[in-house]
Scaffold this active site. Structure first.
Site, PDB file in Angstrom:
ATOM      1  N   CYS A  53      12.061   2.225  17.555  1.00  0.00           N
ATOM      2  CA  CYS A  53      11.718   2.702  18.900  1.00  0.00           C
ATOM      3  C   CYS A  53      10.625   1.791  19.469  1.00  0.00           C
ATOM      4  O   CYS A  53       9.494   2.196  19.680  1.00  0.00           O
ATOM      5  CB  CYS A  53      11.239   4.149  18.816  1.00  0.00           C
ATOM      6  SG  CYS A  53      11.108   4.930  20.434  1.00  0.00           S
ATOM      7  N   CYS A  68      18.242   2.233  20.338  1.00  0.00           N
ATOM      8  CA  CYS A  68      18.706   3.628  20.277  1.00  0.00           C
ATOM      9  C   CYS A  68      19.995   3.765  19.463  1.00  0.00           C
ATOM     10  O   CYS A  68      20.218   4.799  18.828  1.00  0.00           O
ATOM     11  CB  CYS A  68      18.914   4.183  21.684  1.00  0.00           C
ATOM     12  SG  CYS A  68      17.401   4.156  22.659  1.00  0.00           S
ATOM     13  N   GLU A  84      -5.218   0.755   6.305  1.00  0.00           N
ATOM     14  CA  GLU A  84      -5.233   1.338   7.650  1.00  0.00           C
ATOM     15  C   GLU A  84      -6.256   0.637   8.537  1.00  0.00           C
ATOM     16  O   GLU A  84      -6.004   0.396   9.712  1.00  0.00           O
ATOM     17  CB  GLU A  84      -5.533   2.841   7.580  1.00  0.00           C
ATOM     18  CG  GLU A  84      -4.415   3.668   6.971  1.00  0.00           C
ATOM     19  CD  GLU A  84      -3.127   3.610   7.794  1.00  0.00           C
ATOM     20  OE1 GLU A  84      -3.188   3.297   8.992  1.00  0.00           O
ATOM     21  OE2 GLU A  84      -2.054   3.862   7.225  1.00  0.00           O
ATOM     22  N   CYS A 127      16.857  13.016  21.196  1.00  0.00           N
ATOM     23  CA  CYS A 127      15.889  12.300  22.025  1.00  0.00           C
ATOM     24  C   CYS A 127      16.161  12.557  23.509  1.00  0.00           C
ATOM     25  O   CYS A 127      17.185  12.142  24.058  1.00  0.00           O
ATOM     26  CB  CYS A 127      15.959  10.809  21.725  1.00  0.00           C
ATOM     27  SG  CYS A 127      14.840   9.844  22.751  1.00  0.00           S
ATOM     28  N   TYR A 140      -7.423   8.923  13.935  1.00  0.00           N
ATOM     29  CA  TYR A 140      -6.204   8.312  13.389  1.00  0.00           C
ATOM     30  C   TYR A 140      -6.382   7.988  11.901  1.00  0.00           C
ATOM     31  O   TYR A 140      -5.563   8.386  11.062  1.00  0.00           O
ATOM     32  CB  TYR A 140      -5.813   7.037  14.169  1.00  0.00           C
ATOM     33  CG  TYR A 140      -4.794   6.260  13.381  1.00  0.00           C
ATOM     34  CD1 TYR A 140      -3.454   6.637  13.403  1.00  0.00           C
ATOM     35  CD2 TYR A 140      -5.176   5.219  12.518  1.00  0.00           C
ATOM     36  CE1 TYR A 140      -2.520   6.002  12.612  1.00  0.00           C
ATOM     37  CE2 TYR A 140      -4.257   4.577  11.729  1.00  0.00           C
ATOM     38  CZ  TYR A 140      -2.933   4.960  11.779  1.00  0.00           C
ATOM     39  OH  TYR A 140      -2.016   4.340  10.976  1.00  0.00           O
ATOM     40  N   TRP A 193       0.831  -1.219   0.000  1.00  0.00           N
ATOM     41  CA  TRP A 193       0.000   0.000   0.000  1.00  0.00           C
ATOM     42  C   TRP A 193       0.860   1.261   0.000  1.00  0.00           C
ATOM     43  O   TRP A 193       0.334   2.358  -0.114  1.00  0.00           O
ATOM     44  CB  TRP A 193      -0.971   0.002   1.169  1.00  0.00           C
ATOM     45  CG  TRP A 193      -0.359  -0.348   2.492  1.00  0.00           C
ATOM     46  CD1 TRP A 193       0.246   0.503   3.358  1.00  0.00           C
ATOM     47  CD2 TRP A 193      -0.283  -1.652   3.083  1.00  0.00           C
ATOM     48  NE1 TRP A 193       0.700  -0.186   4.453  1.00  0.00           N
ATOM     49  CE2 TRP A 193       0.372  -1.514   4.319  1.00  0.00           C
ATOM     50  CE3 TRP A 193      -0.713  -2.927   2.683  1.00  0.00           C
ATOM     51  CZ2 TRP A 193       0.623  -2.603   5.154  1.00  0.00           C
ATOM     52  CZ3 TRP A 193      -0.472  -3.996   3.519  1.00  0.00           C
ATOM     53  CH2 TRP A 193       0.184  -3.829   4.734  1.00  0.00           C
ATOM     54  N   ASP A 208      -1.067   7.115  16.748  1.00  0.00           N
ATOM     55  CA  ASP A 208      -1.421   5.760  17.161  1.00  0.00           C
ATOM     56  C   ASP A 208      -0.475   5.398  18.306  1.00  0.00           C
ATOM     57  O   ASP A 208       0.262   6.263  18.805  1.00  0.00           O
ATOM     58  CB  ASP A 208      -1.323   4.779  15.985  1.00  0.00           C
ATOM     59  CG  ASP A 208       0.104   4.572  15.514  1.00  0.00           C
ATOM     60  OD1 ASP A 208       1.020   5.305  15.984  1.00  0.00           O
ATOM     61  OD2 ASP A 208       0.337   3.670  14.695  1.00  0.00           O
ATOM     62  N   GLN A 250      -4.814  -3.127  15.222  1.00  0.00           N
ATOM     63  CA  GLN A 250      -4.885  -4.341  16.040  1.00  0.00           C
ATOM     64  C   GLN A 250      -4.315  -5.573  15.332  1.00  0.00           C
ATOM     65  O   GLN A 250      -4.497  -6.680  15.812  1.00  0.00           O
ATOM     66  CB  GLN A 250      -6.318  -4.684  16.477  1.00  0.00           C
ATOM     67  CG  GLN A 250      -7.166  -3.532  16.901  1.00  0.00           C
ATOM     68  CD  GLN A 250      -6.892  -3.096  18.306  1.00  0.00           C
ATOM     69  OE1 GLN A 250      -6.183  -3.771  19.035  1.00  0.00           O
ATOM     70  NE2 GLN A 250      -7.412  -1.959  18.695  1.00  0.00           N
ATOM     71  N   THR A 251      -3.709  -5.419  14.164  1.00  0.00           N
ATOM     72  CA  THR A 251      -3.221  -6.597  13.435  1.00  0.00           C
ATOM     73  C   THR A 251      -1.808  -6.322  12.913  1.00  0.00           C
ATOM     74  O   THR A 251      -1.536  -5.225  12.449  1.00  0.00           O
ATOM     75  CB  THR A 251      -4.165  -6.906  12.243  1.00  0.00           C
ATOM     76  OG1 THR A 251      -5.507  -6.978  12.737  1.00  0.00           O
ATOM     77  CG2 THR A 251      -3.821  -8.228  11.588  1.00  0.00           C
TER      78      THR A 251
HETATM   79  S1  SF4 Z   1      16.801   7.347  20.769  1.00  0.00           S
HETATM   80 FE1  SF4 Z   1      14.775   7.893  21.532  1.00  0.00          FE
HETATM   81  S2  SF4 Z   1      13.471   7.860  19.717  1.00  0.00           S
HETATM   82 FE2  SF4 Z   1      15.358   6.787  19.194  1.00  0.00          FE
HETATM   83  S3  SF4 Z   1      14.937   4.627  19.612  1.00  0.00           S
HETATM   84 FE3  SF4 Z   1      15.861   5.475  21.451  1.00  0.00          FE
HETATM   85  S4  SF4 Z   1      14.131   6.103  22.713  1.00  0.00           S
HETATM   86 FE4  SF4 Z   1      13.354   5.842  20.630  1.00  0.00          FE
END
Ligand code: SF4
Length: 361
Positions: A198, A205, A44, A214, A127, A31, A145, A49-50
């Site tokens: 994330c 990270c 969407e 972040c 959403y 898509w 979401d 939920q899937t």
């Molecule tokens: S640095 Fe922050 S945004 Fe990136 S994966 Fe780690 S917690 Fe998530």
């Protein structure tokens, strides 16, 4: 520094870093190769939920059978449910069907592009409206979401109560969304980061394209933000499903209108425990048609929302002379065309192995 000022400071850096990463790292999902709002809307609805890997085949089959809004609107509801069979949360399929009919009636079968019209469609919440409007029409609409709540909570080290996190995330998402162009790519990039990097428990990270911006990572809070929602205690349920065979046919009953999985078909099923009023809403304690139990064919597990089900599959013999109104004898070879519950598919696997699975394999 206020959150708004912080958002303003971070905005261009975040957009540049995240969009550059998304351009190279995004998953090749079917898509994502179209701008057809109808096809995007279906994806969407299915992806709520899937898991995406499960959605890919369902989406292709659905679009093959109903390539346009008009084709979906013209279908019978049981056909739509049959194609949805196994995805769960059947309300989504009914809403798509009702919305398709409304689009034909009011917009001559053209998926609307005006936000107020999209938001009026059955089953389309903030959403889904944000997703279709931004991805298909590149309208400057935000979306939120679970993935977006998590990513934003970490970027800004926001420790909101679970009940307030969504509202907070919507405010921030609206501030960050690019305008007048680029919202679709941005929203998808945000969700992709949440889905692939994330992640809820162990964010990667080290591989994150926006790690430098972040706040949670800087403070060492990435594993604890956002705060999890309190979970409902699971209800243990024991069911017995009967496989009653006659001349290459099996006996099915239709779920009652208005309840869970309304209108779908299942093997005759009774609830053994618990027998309280709360659990009895899921399955009846007695069958409408008398069936005598025989050999046990297997035991399987199933989940419906917070119900943890132990399902015993048993052979059965029908004792009644006539069938109740919502019961049918169905050819085993035709089962894949019926709108079966997910649990019925597990019963089939227990009783007949893979040969008679509900999906076309
Ligand atoms: S640095 Fe922050 S945004 Fe990136 S994966 Fe780690 S917690 Fe998530």
């Amino acid at each position: 520094m206020s959150r708004t000022e912080l958002a303003a400071t971070k905005r261009s850096d975040l957009q540049r870093s995240l969009l550059a990463w998304y351009a190279g790292a995004k998953r090749d999902l079917p898509w994502r190769r179209t701008r057809d709002p109808y096809a995007i809307w279906i994806s969407e609805a299915m992806a709520q939920q899937t898991r995406v890997e499960v959605v890919v085949d369902y989406w292709a089959r659905f679009l093959e059978r109903f390539p346009t809004v008009s084709a979906l609107a013209a279908a019978r509801e049981d056909e739509v449910l049959a194609l949805w069979s196994g995805l769960g949360y059947y309300r989504r399929a009914r809403d798509l069907h009702a919305a398709a009919r409304l689009i034909v009636e009011r917009f001559a079968g053209q998926f609307p592009s005006a936000p107020e019209h999209v938001r009026e469609l059955p089953g389309v919440g903030p959403y889904t409206a944000g997703a279709v409007l931004s991805i298909a029409f590149d309208a400057p609409e935000a979306l939120v979401d679970g993935n977006v709540v998590r990513v934003l909570s970490r970027w800004f080290a926001k420790d909101a109560a679970p009940s307030a996190a969504q509202a907070w995330a919507w405010e921030v998402a609206r501030e960050l969304v690019p305008a007048p162009r680029g919202a679709g790519e941005w929203n998808q990039a945000l969700m992709e980061l949440g889905a692939t990097v994330c992640s809820p428990r162990v964010p990667d990270c080290a591989a994150c394209p926006v790690a430098h911006a972040c706040a949670a990572r800087e403070l060492g809070l990435q594993a604890v933000l956002p705060r999890p929602k309190p979970r409902k205690a699971p209800v243990e349920v024991e069911l017995v499903a009967f496989v009653v065979e006659r001349n290459s046919k099996v006996l099915l009953e239709q779920r009652p209108a208005g309840g869970r999985m309304a209108g779908l078909w299942q093997f005759p099923t009774v609830q053994k425990s618990p027998r309280g009023a709360r659990a009895a809403k899921l399955f009846p304690l007695e069958l409408e048609c008398e069936i005598r139990g025989g050999d046990e064919l297997g035991v399987t597990a199933h989940g419906i929302t917070h119900h943890r089900i132990r399902l015993v599959v048993q052979r059965g013999t029908m004792r009644a002379r006539s069938l109740p109104a919502h019961w049918r004898w169905v050819e085993l070879d035709a089962l894949h065309t019926w709108a079966l519950t997910g649990m019925a598919a597990k019963v089939l696997a227990q009783a007949f192995g893979r040969k008679h699975r509900r999906t076309r394999e």
